[in-house]
Scaffold this motif. Structure first.
Motif, PDB file in Angstrom:
ATOM      1  N   LEU A 191     -19.502  -6.862 -10.063  1.00 23.68           N
ATOM      2  CA  LEU A 191     -18.289  -7.267 -10.758  1.00 23.68           C
ATOM      3  C   LEU A 191     -17.064  -6.555 -10.187  1.00 23.68           C
ATOM      4  O   LEU A 191     -16.027  -7.172  -9.959  1.00 23.68           O
ATOM      5  CB  LEU A 191     -18.427  -6.992 -12.258  1.00 23.68           C
ATOM      6  N   LEU A 192     -17.182  -5.272  -9.908  1.00 25.37           N
ATOM      7  CA  LEU A 192     -16.076  -4.527  -9.300  1.00 25.37           C
ATOM      8  C   LEU A 192     -15.776  -5.033  -7.890  1.00 25.37           C
ATOM      9  O   LEU A 192     -14.614  -5.130  -7.490  1.00 25.37           O
ATOM     10  CB  LEU A 192     -16.394  -3.037  -9.273  1.00 25.37           C
ATOM     11  N   ALA A 193     -16.817  -5.372  -7.144  1.00 23.22           N
ATOM     12  CA  ALA A 193     -16.613  -5.894  -5.792  1.00 23.22           C
ATOM     13  C   ALA A 193     -15.868  -7.226  -5.830  1.00 23.22           C
ATOM     14  O   ALA A 193     -14.956  -7.461  -5.035  1.00 23.22           O
ATOM     15  CB  ALA A 193     -17.951  -6.047  -5.073  1.00 23.22           C
TER      16      ALA A 193
ATOM     17  N   ILE B 128     -10.723 -10.205  -4.974  1.00 24.84           N
ATOM     18  CA  ILE B 128      -9.628 -11.020  -5.494  1.00 24.84           C
ATOM     19  C   ILE B 128      -8.306 -10.263  -5.448  1.00 24.84           C
ATOM     20  O   ILE B 128      -7.269 -10.816  -5.081  1.00 24.84           O
ATOM     21  CB  ILE B 128      -9.946 -11.481  -6.932  1.00 24.84           C
ATOM     22  N   ALA B 129      -8.320  -8.982  -5.809  1.00 24.85           N
ATOM     23  CA  ALA B 129      -7.082  -8.223  -5.970  1.00 24.85           C
ATOM     24  C   ALA B 129      -6.456  -7.788  -4.650  1.00 24.85           C
ATOM     25  O   ALA B 129      -5.225  -7.788  -4.517  1.00 24.85           O
ATOM     26  CB  ALA B 129      -7.331  -7.002  -6.841  1.00 24.85           C
ATOM     27  N   ILE B 130      -7.247  -7.414  -3.674  1.00 21.83           N
ATOM     28  CA  ILE B 130      -6.702  -6.870  -2.421  1.00 21.83           C
ATOM     29  C   ILE B 130      -5.773  -7.860  -1.719  1.00 21.83           C
ATOM     30  O   ILE B 130      -4.658  -7.476  -1.333  1.00 21.83           O
ATOM     31  CB  ILE B 130      -7.843  -6.371  -1.502  1.00 21.83           C
TER      32      ILE B 130
ATOM     33  N   LEU C 241      -4.026 -10.228  -3.023  1.00 19.61           N
ATOM     34  CA  LEU C 241      -2.841 -10.399  -3.861  1.00 19.61           C
ATOM     35  C   LEU C 241      -1.897  -9.208  -3.746  1.00 19.61           C
ATOM     36  O   LEU C 241      -0.679  -9.361  -3.858  1.00 19.61           O
ATOM     37  CB  LEU C 241      -3.252 -10.606  -5.320  1.00 19.61           C
ATOM     38  N   LEU C 242      -2.439  -8.017  -3.522  1.00 16.20           N
ATOM     39  CA  LEU C 242      -1.607  -6.827  -3.418  1.00 16.20           C
ATOM     40  C   LEU C 242      -0.938  -6.683  -2.048  1.00 16.20           C
ATOM     41  O   LEU C 242       0.182  -6.203  -1.950  1.00 16.20           O
ATOM     42  CB  LEU C 242      -2.444  -5.577  -3.703  1.00 16.20           C
ATOM     43  N   PHE C 243      -1.634  -7.082  -0.996  1.00 14.47           N
ATOM     44  CA  PHE C 243      -1.140  -6.809   0.348  1.00 14.47           C
ATOM     45  C   PHE C 243      -0.452  -7.977   1.036  1.00 14.47           C
ATOM     46  O   PHE C 243       0.206  -7.789   2.046  1.00 14.47           O
ATOM     47  CB  PHE C 243      -2.278  -6.295   1.231  1.00 14.47           C
ATOM     48  N   VAL C 244      -0.600  -9.180   0.530  1.00 13.90           N
ATOM     49  CA  VAL C 244       0.050 -10.334   1.142  1.00 13.90           C
ATOM     50  C   VAL C 244       1.352 -10.587   0.398  1.00 13.90           C
ATOM     51  O   VAL C 244       1.360 -10.846  -0.793  1.00 13.90           O
ATOM     52  CB  VAL C 244      -0.851 -11.590   1.087  1.00 13.90           C
ATOM     53  N   LYS C 245       2.459 -10.485   1.116  1.00 12.20           N
ATOM     54  CA  LYS C 245       3.771 -10.670   0.490  1.00 12.20           C
ATOM     55  C   LYS C 245       4.255 -12.090   0.729  1.00 12.20           C
ATOM     56  O   LYS C 245       3.897 -12.752   1.690  1.00 12.20           O
ATOM     57  CB  LYS C 245       4.787  -9.688   1.077  1.00 12.20           C
TER      58      LYS C 245
END
Length: 89
Positions: free
Chosen positions: A9-11, A16-18, A20-24
């Motif tokens: 679940l954490l993976a 999903i999150a990475i 969204l955080l790094f693509v501007k």
């Protein structure tokens, strides 16, 4: 819950999150980018669809309906084989 389920679940959350955080900037659909790349080569389709939905909303509805039917079929078989395995024990 087992430890392996929590790790999975954490993976999934990180996957999903990475991006969204790094693509501007704006997120464009890959379909649009692929269509533009193909059209730049001068390619012309060999045939046209028999029927095109009258609006984008109907097209989205049909896509969601197709996804729901697929999920129902997959869920049925996963549940069937899980119950079959549990009954065999």
């Amino acid at each position: 819950m087992e430890t392996k389920h929590i790790i999975c679940l954490l993976a999934v959350c990180l996957i999903i999150a990475i991006p969204l955080l790094f693509v501007k900037g704006e997120y464009e659909g890959a379909d649009d980018m692929g269509t533009e790349a193909v059209e730049e080569t001068g390619y012309h389709p060999w045939f046209h669809p028999i029927w095109e939905p009258p609006s984008g909303e109907i097209e989205s509805l049909l896509f969601a309906l197709q996804a729901a039917i697929g999920a129902i079929i997959i869920g049925y078989y996963v549940g069937y084989f899980k119950a079959k395995r549990e009954l065999a024990q």
